[in-house]
Scaffold this motif. Structure first.
Motif, mmCIF file in Angstrom:
data_model
loop_
_atom_site.group_PDB
_atom_site.id
_atom_site.type_symbol
_atom_site.label_atom_id
_atom_site.label_comp_id
_atom_site.label_asym_id
_atom_site.label_seq_id
_atom_site.Cartn_x
_atom_site.Cartn_y
_atom_site.Cartn_z
ATOM 1 N N ASP A 1 0.839 -1.197 0.000
ATOM 2 C CA ASP A 1 0.000 0.000 0.000
ATOM 3 C C ASP A 1 0.875 1.248 0.000
ATOM 4 O OD1 ASP A 1 -2.707 1.335 0.403
ATOM 5 O OD2 ASP A 1 -1.588 2.085 2.130
ATOM 6 N N LYS A 2 0.632 2.146 -0.975
ATOM 7 C CA LYS A 2 1.478 3.329 -1.110
ATOM 8 C C LYS A 2 1.416 4.229 0.120
ATOM 9 C CE LYS A 2 1.327 5.743 -5.000
ATOM 10 N NZ LYS A 2 0.954 6.810 -5.965
ATOM 11 N N GLN A 3 0.226 4.337 0.720
ATOM 12 C CA GLN A 3 0.106 5.194 1.893
ATOM 13 C C GLN A 3 0.850 4.611 3.090
ATOM 14 O OE1 GLN A 3 -1.062 8.245 1.609
ATOM 15 N NE2 GLN A 3 -1.406 7.709 -0.553
ATOM 16 N N ALA A 4 0.867 3.289 3.199
ATOM 17 C CA ALA A 4 1.642 2.661 4.276
ATOM 18 C C ALA A 4 3.128 2.897 4.062
ATOM 19 C CB ALA A 4 1.339 1.165 4.327
ATOM 20 N N LEU A 5 3.588 2.764 2.815
ATOM 21 C CA LEU A 5 4.982 3.064 2.505
ATOM 22 C C LEU A 5 5.280 4.536 2.799
ATOM 23 C CD1 LEU A 5 7.754 2.449 1.302
ATOM 24 C CD2 LEU A 5 6.770 2.792 -0.983
ATOM 25 N N GLY A 6 4.342 5.399 2.429
ATOM 26 C CA GLY A 6 4.521 6.820 2.712
ATOM 27 C C GLY A 6 4.648 7.105 4.198
ATOM 28 N N ARG A 7 3.848 6.426 4.993
ATOM 29 C CA ARG A 7 3.936 6.588 6.457
ATOM 30 C C ARG A 7 5.318 6.161 6.954
ATOM 31 N NH1 ARG A 7 0.383 5.862 10.915
ATOM 32 N NH2 ARG A 7 1.624 6.217 12.804
#
Length: 594
Positions: free
Chosen positions: A59-65
């Motif tokens: 998940d891109k948002q998890a990576l972003g976090r």
């Protein structure tokens, strides 16, 4: 000099996880996944972040976090709504290939700082190079994955090219037009055709800019007296001047739009209507416009393009309904039969509300027919028909056809006449749920309007479920809105406009001290406002309201009864949104006419 941490995962930081620690600690990925991603990245010469997102489907948002926590800075994900920082691209002549090679891109100017996106904000050498290029130390680095940085570069470059095209084709202001007129520096209309590359670039740039600005309409207005053509765009319900272009471009521009809309380019004496669809490389979706041409003085034609919405409609929650109205409305639209009306003036979002309601009940077990003029919102699963009065395909005609086509749900774009209203009421009494709209100012006035169409009051009272009146108001820009403490005079004015019950709600919204919001204005908004939401009044057809309908009581008597039963007026609902910090009282007054 401080050693910059590696942007990639390596065996040396297995225990800490490095920039992927959050993913490991939350179980989003395993150490085996990281090892696998590292092997793929090395073998195919790819970036680790891209491998995790595109190959391992992290998940891109998890990576972003994870990146955000590691670098202690904001993570930015690619979004088409970002506007290119034209000033920075123009000043430094930034080449997209250069930016892609070194994996950074300027995002925006914020105050005195330049925000840039990089894959590794700890790369001090890269940041020093960026500071040198812009000639300032006020550089703020934010993190993004390499794939998104490349998308931003391409997105901004296409916008920059479109902006350059518009600047080349158009007069910047009235003085430029006057100067051209004085020197007779005009291209003869015969030198330009609708197929000319200059005109094609202008049309593409214009449609792209409308999409980028989230405009609802484009107005093309040739003005022979002033020797230029004005282009305006309607954003959040208000028209704004966009560009002035040479008058010589007006007719080729109109002809180009007519060709794209399958209209008759030889017919300039009569209004015409059509649709155009276009897929631009800068946009990830097909853009659709409704086109209307109107002949004007001097042998010219005005064109108005309405930007149409396709795909999934917005949800009921996004309409801005209060929790109480949302609860009641959601229950009523799921009834097996009855009549639901949405009312308000043109441009108040009635069609959007109807499609949001239909999306909640648009399931495979229901047959849904819609008659619309025109079809502005497409929705998979609906059987949508556009009326055409020229050939006798009216709302009433379609309603009769729908009743023979085994419907569960019927949506009628508008109850314009007595015949349509009668058939809609009959359909709602015979086991169908019917949605429709009317152009009335308030929910109670809708009752008297329909009774004036000679509807049987007993049948109408039995069929009606509710009437939802609505308006659209501008919302304060979330980027620049600021808090302030209103004085006692302003609060008294709000109380007077709200009426009984204001003090109880004031205590609900204000804990210790009264706080309201106002817009300051910034690059993301127009005059402190950005976007719109609805204000509503929902009148339920209770037993007492039914009795008033059967005895043909006045709109005022119906309003008083509905208010006693808990209905909030449009202005009261708007003041709730003021107290919640979503808008200001000026917008509520403008929408409600008081």
């Amino acid at each position: 000099m401080q050693q910059a941490p590696s942007t990639e995962y390596s065996p040396e930081n297995t225990k800490t996880g490095g920039r992927y620690a959050y993913l490991l600690n939350t179980g989003a990925i395993s150490d085996h996944d990281l090892q696998q991603a590292m092997r793929v990245a090395k073998k195919e010469n790819l970036r680790m972040d891209d491998v995790l997102v595109e190959r391992l489907k992290v998940d891109k948002q998890a990576l972003g976090r994870s990146l955000q926590e590691y670098y202690d800075t904001d993570f930015v994900s690619f979004d088409h709504s970002y506007v290119a920082p034209f000033e920075l691209f123009e000043q430094k002549r930034l080449d997209p290939e250069f930016l892609k090679k070194y994996e950074w891109v300027p995002l925006e100017k914020e105050g005195g700082n330049i925000i840039v996106l990089v894959n590794n904000p700890y790369d001090l050498g890269r940041l020093d190079e960026i500071r040198f290029i812009f000639g300032t130390s006020n550089i703020v680095a934010r993190v993004a994955i390499p794939g998104d940085i490349r998308r931003f570069i391409e997105h901004f470059h296409q916008q920059y090219l479109a902006e350059q095209s518009m600047a080349f084709l158009g007069e910047e202001d009235g003085s430029a037009a006057e100067e051209s007129e004085a020197t007779t520096d005009y291209i003869d209309e015969g030198e330009l055709t609708e197929h000319d590359s200059e005109v094609v670039r202008l049309v593409n740039a214009l449609l792209l800019e409308a999409w980028r600005r989230k405009a609802s309409d484009i107005h093309i207005e040739p003005s022979p007296g002033s020797r230029y053509c004005l282009i305006r765009m309607r954003v959040d319900g208000t028209c704004h001047e966009f560009k002035k272009i040479r008058l010589a471009l007006a007719k080729p521009l109109v002809s180009r739009l007519k060709i794209m809309s399958s209209l008759d380019i030889a017919e300039r004496r009569l209004p015409q209507d059509g649709k155009l669809k276009i897929k631009l490389p800068e946009v990830s979706q097909v853009l659709e416009f409704r086109v209307a041409t109107v002949p004007t003085t001097g042998g010219q034609e005005d064109v108005v393009l309405r930007v149409l919405t396709s795909g999934k409609p917005i949800t009921l929650k996004e309409l801005g309904l209060s929790s109480n109205n949302l609860e009641h409305f959601d229950k009523l639209i799921k009834k097996p039969y009855g009549l639901i009306l949405v009312v308000g003036p043109t441009g108040s979002g009635k069609t959007t509300t109807l499609h949001s309601a239909l999306s909640c009940i648009n399931t495979p077990d229901k047959k849904v027919w819609t008659a619309e003029d025109p079809v502005e919102i497409s929705q998979e699963g609906l059987r949508q028909v556009q009326v055409n009065p020229k050939i006798g395909l009216t709302f009433a005609h379609l309603l009769r056809s729908f009743l023979r086509a085994d419907p569960d749900v019927i949506m009628v774009g508008e109850m314009r006449d007595r015949e349509t209203a009668h058939i809609a009421v009959e359909a709602s009494l015979t086991g169908h749920i019917v949605f429709s709209t009317l152009h009335t100012n308030t929910a109670p006035e809708t009752i008297t309007r329909l009774l004036d169409m000679d509807l049987d009051p007993f049948n109408f009272a039995d069929s009606l479920l509710c009437v939802l009146g609505q308006r659209l108001i501008k919302t304060l820009c979330p980027r620049c809105k600021e808090k302030y403490n209103p004085d006692s005079a302003e609060l008294q004015e709000l109380e007077m406009e709200y009426g009984e019950g204001f003090n109880a709600w004031k205590e609900h919204y204000f804990h210790k001290k009264a706080v309201l919001y106002r817009g300051k204005g910034c690059r993301d908004c127009i005059g402190g406002y950005r976007g719109r939401l609805g204000i509503h009044e929902l009148m339920l057809n209770t037993d007492k309201i039914k009795d008033l309908i059967k005895f043909r009581k006045s709109a005022e008597e119906i309003r008083q009864q509905a208010t006693m039963e808990g209905m909030l007026s449009l202005k009261q609902d708007g003041i709730h949104k003021v107290l919640a910090g979503l808008t200001d009282i000026h917008q509520v007054r403008a929408a409600t006419g008081a």
